[in-house]
Design an enzyme around this catalytic site. Structure first.
Site, PDB file in Angstrom:
ATOM      1  N   ASP A  30      50.326  60.653  25.699  1.00 25.04           N
ATOM      2  CA  ASP A  30      50.773  61.510  26.800  1.00 25.04           C
ATOM      3  C   ASP A  30      50.283  60.967  28.137  1.00 25.04           C
ATOM      4  OD1 ASP A  30      48.117  62.134  26.444  1.00 25.04           O
ATOM      5  OD2 ASP A  30      48.412  64.297  26.228  1.00 25.04           O
ATOM      6  N   SER A  31      49.497  59.879  28.076  1.00 25.76           N
ATOM      7  CA  SER A  31      49.150  59.150  29.305  1.00 25.76           C
ATOM      8  C   SER A  31      50.414  58.616  29.970  1.00 25.76           C
ATOM      9  CB  SER A  31      48.178  58.002  28.988  1.00 25.76           C
ATOM     10  OG  SER A  31      48.658  57.226  27.917  1.00 25.76           O
ATOM     11  N   GLU A  57      44.767  66.681  20.306  1.00 22.79           N
ATOM     12  CA  GLU A  57      43.449  66.642  20.958  1.00 22.79           C
ATOM     13  C   GLU A  57      42.582  67.843  20.580  1.00 22.79           C
ATOM     14  OE1 GLU A  57      43.508  66.165  25.190  1.00 22.79           O
ATOM     15  OE2 GLU A  57      44.647  64.302  25.087  1.00 22.79           O
ATOM     16  N   LYS A  67      49.225  62.777  17.158  1.00 24.95           N
ATOM     17  CA  LYS A  67      47.827  62.959  17.577  1.00 24.95           C
ATOM     18  C   LYS A  67      47.691  64.315  18.271  1.00 24.95           C
ATOM     19  CE  LYS A  67      45.827  60.238  20.860  1.00 24.95           C
ATOM     20  NZ  LYS A  67      45.570  61.170  21.989  1.00 24.95           N
ATOM     21  N   GLU A  93      36.940  59.192  22.484  1.00 26.75           N
ATOM     22  CA  GLU A  93      37.127  58.734  23.867  1.00 26.75           C
ATOM     23  C   GLU A  93      35.908  59.059  24.716  1.00 26.75           C
ATOM     24  OE1 GLU A  93      40.866  59.783  25.670  1.00 26.75           O
ATOM     25  OE2 GLU A  93      40.257  59.015  27.634  1.00 26.75           O
ATOM     26  N   ASP A 144      51.557  61.443  20.807  1.00 23.73           N
ATOM     27  CA  ASP A 144      50.737  62.595  21.229  1.00 23.73           C
ATOM     28  C   ASP A 144      51.556  63.872  21.201  1.00 23.73           C
ATOM     29  OD1 ASP A 144      48.015  62.292  21.874  1.00 23.73           O
ATOM     30  OD2 ASP A 144      48.527  61.062  23.615  1.00 23.73           O
TER      31      ASP A 144
HETATM   32  O1  KIV Z   1      47.426  59.241  25.852  1.00 20.98           O
HETATM   33  C1  KIV Z   1      46.685  58.281  25.633  1.00 20.98           C
HETATM   34  O2  KIV Z   1      46.880  57.177  26.164  1.00 20.98           O
HETATM   35  C2  KIV Z   1      45.553  58.460  24.742  1.00 20.98           C
HETATM   36  C3  KIV Z   1      44.599  57.322  24.592  1.00 20.98           C
HETATM   37  C4  KIV Z   1      43.694  57.283  25.755  1.00 20.98           C
HETATM   38  C5  KIV Z   1      43.848  57.387  23.329  1.00 20.98           C
HETATM   39  O3  KIV Z   1      45.398  59.496  24.184  1.00 20.98           O
END
Ligand code: KIV
Length: 263
Positions: free
Chosen positions: A43-44, A113, A111, A180, A82
């Site tokens: 989600d980055s 969080e 993923k 992280e 994510d």
């Molecule tokens: O969204 C992302 O890029 C991440 C990584 C930093 C692990 O969750």
């Protein structure tokens, strides 16, 4: 790597796992041909691809758009996506609907969080046969609660809670956990305690694998220089120079040449 089973095999064989984020078709084609083990459509993308301030601004449509693009560039690597901000907090039905969308776009695993308040949900999802990757330490979706991008687990109470959460996530069925921005020794301790592999980012060298944001490792942002992100390429300067050379060639009528023209 084609499946999550290889994550476990790598840990048993003490072979490190490499993961990069990826958000688009062209980059996915390059990663596909590389030795990188797996891709994370993080989600980055909200920050790296869309310029938002943080990952709170990612949503399901955005994630599906990027997962689909990455999927079209890949033929033999594991795609983890994510679950964006709050999608797992709107009831179990919504969680399954959101995961369904991500997986139909091409994700093989998802993923989520954090552990607090998520364990029952994660258990239900993994029991449904969906591979879930956990994410502990600095969890960017909680950035306003955490008060900034700070190293987590420095105090012993905080560290103990992270150890407890990592065990709980393993018990809930996670196949792997991202750690992280936590101290190296703590990441090493968690890694030793778990049967599932840990993937670190800003968590030192003692995890089972490492993940970096693709644009960070390619050095695309000259103003983003966190201690943990090694730049393997000077993307910013290299691309800037190429653009300026193109501009110069156009201005001096040196592009296109006759061999680049239809005569
Ligand atoms: O969204 C992302 O890029 C991440 C990584 C930093 C692990 O969750």
């Amino acid at each position: 790597m084609k499946s999550i089973h290889e994550f476990h095999k790598y840990k048993s064989a003490q072979k490190k796992i490499s993961v990069v984020t990826c958000y688009d078709y062209t980059s996915a084609k390059i990663v596909n041909d590389s030795d990188i083990d797996a891709l994370l459509v993080g989600d980055s993308s909200a920050m790296v691809m869309h310029g938002f301030e943080n990952t709170v601004f990612a949503n399901l449509d955005m994630m599906c758009y990027h997962v689909s693009a990455v999927k079209r560039g890949l033929n033999n690597k594991l795609i983890i996506a994510d679950l964006p901000f709050l999608e797992h907090k709107k009831g179990i039905e919504n969680t399954f609907t959101s995961i369904d969308k991500l997986m139909k776009c091409g994700a093989h695993a998802v993923k989520i969080e954090g552990a607090t308040g998520n364990l029952e949900t994660i258990k239900k999802i993994t029991e449904a046969g969906i591979p879930i990757m956990g994410h502990l330490g600095l969890t960017p979706q909680s950035i306003y609660h955490l008060g900034g991008y700070k190293v987590q687990g420095k105090e012993s109470k905080e560290a103990e809670l992270l150890i407890q959460h990592s065990i709980e996530l393993q018990e809930a069925g996670c196949f792997s956990i991202v750690l992280e921005l936590i101290p190296e020794e703590l990441a090493g301790l968690i890694t030793k305690k778990l049967e599932i592999p840990t993937i670190g980012i800003g968590a030192g060298a003692k995890t089972d694998g490492q993940v970096l944001v693709l644009q960070d490792l390619l050095g695309m942002d000259k103003d983003f220089n966190p201690k943990f992100a090694r730049k393997y390429f000077n993307g910013y300067e290299t691309i800037l120079n190429a653009l300026n050379k193109f501009n110069e060639d156009v201005k001096q009528s040196e592009f296109p040449s006759s061999s680049e023209s239809f005569l």
